[in-house]
Design an enzyme around this catalytic site. Structure first.
Site, short mmCIF file in Angstrom:
data_model
loop_
_atom_site.label_atom_id
_atom_site.label_comp_id
_atom_site.label_asym_id
_atom_site.label_seq_id
_atom_site.Cartn_x
_atom_site.Cartn_y
_atom_site.Cartn_z
N ASP A 74 33.51 -15.58 28.00
CA ASP A 74 33.46 -16.75 28.89
C ASP A 74 33.72 -16.34 30.33
O ASP A 74 33.43 -15.20 30.73
CB ASP A 74 34.51 -17.77 28.42
CG ASP A 74 34.06 -19.20 28.63
OD1 ASP A 74 34.01 -19.64 29.80
OD2 ASP A 74 33.75 -19.89 27.64
N SER A 83 30.50 -26.82 25.29
CA SER A 83 31.49 -25.77 25.55
C SER A 83 32.79 -26.04 24.82
O SER A 83 33.56 -25.12 24.57
CB SER A 83 31.79 -25.67 27.05
OG SER A 83 30.73 -25.05 27.73
N HIS A 143 37.47 -22.40 32.78
CA HIS A 143 36.65 -22.79 31.63
C HIS A 143 37.05 -22.00 30.38
O HIS A 143 37.33 -22.58 29.32
CB HIS A 143 35.18 -22.57 31.97
CG HIS A 143 34.22 -23.06 30.94
ND1 HIS A 143 33.81 -22.27 29.88
CD2 HIS A 143 33.56 -24.24 30.80
CE1 HIS A 143 32.94 -22.95 29.13
NE2 HIS A 143 32.77 -24.15 29.68
#
Length: 603
Positions: free
Chosen positions: A84, A357, A118
């Protein structure tokens, strides 16, 4: 191959019968642990809470994992790789679960710096520590974590090392090596992609690496690659003339009107139509498709992803530490967790993480949990257990009918996205949700009492035919072509490769019908392409999971249907460029289904 049951499974079997366990898994137990944010983590246990948003979810729409957690089945001994933006591995709610193996692919250090937040939020959904009195917990709170900031340095070398091919090219057989790889990233191509090893050797390399690790790592038990489907149901962003534009549908004088159909398909990108990736779509706290979620026949399962955490619940998970970075920063915010509140004064958590996600790490945590229930099971068998136990979510969803005027001026209706269908093998499937929503407790129960893995995977050679069939404009007649598959296999997945000439791919619906008569949509009509590659679909591959468990032997039929005579458009918008029209004129020449191929993944 007969496999040894895990110690935990054997112990439980001595104490209670399988039927008793089944009864327990259908009961509800409060999640223990005392972490202050867990009561708002609806994806773990949905009681109708708000997740700090302005409205509540609907009770029961969650991962159903309370029995597994009650029994202590929480991912112990399974490592998950987070590929990621990076992971803040020193976060107080992560560091106890972080093991050796993380890598900063930009500078070579073992700290995969996350400048975005994230990846840290993703890691928290998978394996935030439970019972430490802070934050919430992960789906698999006893699993181990490693992180890679692949998105910061997307080279071939960094892809290889983050996706399991170590720097010294050793096999993934250590107990701390990942058995689950989470990929909460993707792309939204504006044109179909050719699945061609000659022009794209990197594609061949990635396929080979993922195949090897999926099947052969961990002493033959393999690993699972989890992939987010995408967030482009209604519109998407792409590059055009060196600038980013938002691409959206336009029909009937209305912007964003796509007749209820997905504007972008998960089946377009090569990493979503790849068998080795388990692709997941997102559902919200009401158990319905999240407003943004990409969908398609390549979707295997659906999992909680939520909405935006303002009007309705998103995910409650970890954020970058401090009130000056990440999603949760100082100041006013409609999400009641944000801004430096009593529950989270240091802004170390957030309530606005969403997207496929989020659906992907919730799936990765679920897989780690199931693997930890029976460590002897191989990765394909774990996938199989998920398929067997997936439940219908949004069970009354009827799909989408498309009404259009055909070439003769008649108004006709086409079932563009079927509702829930039961295939010939008894598996439910929906274009939006794949085989259904993940049910952890049901899959754990099966894992505890499963001693036999699936037979060895077999992949047929491509079987091809030259069709050269005209596709009538705006007609339900369509073009048909058939291929006979001789191998007597049980289907796990099907890939189709297409070559079609057509100047308005947005008009086309592409269907596949199995020998058992199951009709499935490979590519729905009104998909928002800006154009084709080489005039249409050229060596474009599409993946389909709808036929799971059916028999492969027999005649497979491809249908290509043109559903528009020039009334449906695609627009692009950029403040500097203004509105740009694409596909604004109907095709003057009928399209042609030139040729197609099929191959089966099965046993």
């Amino acid at each position: 191959m007969i496999l040894r049951k895990s110690l935990l499974a054997s112990s439980i079997a001595l104490l209670i019968s399988a039927n008793a366990v089944a009864d327990i898994t259908n009961s509800t137990f409060a999640l223990a642990g005392g972490d202050p944010l867990t009561p708002q983590q609806w994806h773990l246990q949905n009681t109708g809470q708000s997740g700090f948003s302005l409205s509540n979810g609907i009770a029961g729409n969650d991962l159903d994992l309370d029995f597994a957690h009650l029994m202590g089945i929480k991912g112990r001994g399974i490592t998950v790789a987070v590929i990621d933006s990076g992971v803040e591995i020193s976060h107080p709610d992560l560091k106890a679960n972080v093991v050796a193996g993380s890598l900063n692919v930009a500078d070579g250090s073992d700290f995969p710096t996350d400048l975005n937040g994230h990846g840290t939020s993703v890691a928290g959904l998978i394996a935030a520590v439970e019972g430490n009195g802070i934050g919430g917990r992960g789906v698999a709170p006893l699993a181990s974590l490693v992180g890679f900031n692949f998105l910061a340095n997307q080279t071939v070398a960094s892809w290889l090392v983050s996706h399991g091919l170590s720097e010294d090219f050793r096999a993934l057989d250590r107990f701390t090596d990942p058995r689950v790889f989470n990929q909460s990233y993707g792309s939204t191509p504006a044109t179909p992609r050719a699945y061609d090893y000659v022009t794209n050797p990197f594609l061949e390399l990635t396929d080979q690496v993922q195949a090897d690790i999926s099947l052969n790592s961990h002493w033959g038990r393999g690993a699972v690659y989890v992939k987010s489907a995408g967030n482009s149901f209604g519109s998407y962003t792409t590059a055009y003339r060196g600038q980013l534009i938002q691409v959206l549908p336009y029909e009937g004088g209305q912007f964003y009107n796509n007749n209820g159909l997905p504007f972008h398909s998960a089946n377009i990108s090569t990493d979503n139509n790849n068998y080795w990736n388990l692709v997941v779509s997102a559902i919200n706290a009401e158990g319905k498709l999240s407003s943004y979620s990409s969908v398609g026949s390549s979707v295997f399962l659906s999992a909680p992803g939520g909405e935006y955490g303002t009007d309705s619940p998103a995910m409650v998970t970890i954020d970058l530490t401090g009130c000056d970075k990440g999603m949760n920063v100082a100041g006013d915010h409609p999400n009641a967790l944000h801004g430096g509140t009593e529950l989270d004064p240091n802004c170390d958590y957030n309530g606005t993480m969403n997207g496929t996600s989020s659906a992907a790490p919730n799936t990765s945590g679920a897989i780690a949990t199931i693997m930890s229930a029976n460590h002897a099971l191989d990765a394909r068998t774990v996938r199989h257990l998920l398929a067997q136990t997936a439940r219908k979510t949004d069970p009354t969803n009827q799909g989408v009918d498309l009404t259009f005027e055909n070439a003769q001026g008649e108004v006709v209706t086409y079932n563009a996205v079927p509702g829930w269908q039961t295939n010939a093998a008894g598996y439910n499937f929906h274009h939006f949700y794949g085989l259904g929503a993940i049910d952890v407790d049901a899959a754990v129960y099966k894992a505890l009492f499963t001693g036999v893995s699936l037979p060895k995977l077999q992949i047929t050679d491509w079987v091809s035919t030259q069709a050269n069939v005209e596709i009538p404009d705006a007609s339900l007649v369509g073009a048909q072509s058939a291929i006979n598959v001789e191998q007597a296999l049980t289907v796990e997945s099907v890939q189709v490769k297409l070559n079609i000439d057509h100047s308005r791919l947005r008009d086309l619906a592409i269907e596949l019908v199995s020998p058992s008569g199951t009709r499935s949509v490979l590519m729905s009509a009104r998909t928002g392409f800006l154009g084709g590659n080489d005039g249409g679909y050229t060596d474009a591959v599409m993946l389909n999971n709808h036929f799971y468990g059916e028999q492969a032997q027999g005649e497979w039929t491809l249908n290509v249907i043109d559903t528009d005579k020039g009334t449906s458009y695609t627009l692009g918008f950029n403040p500097a460029l203004g509105l740009i029209g694409f596909n604004s004129r109907n095709n003057e020449i009928a399209g042609v289904l030139k040729d197609w191929s099929i191959r089966i993944f099965g046993h």
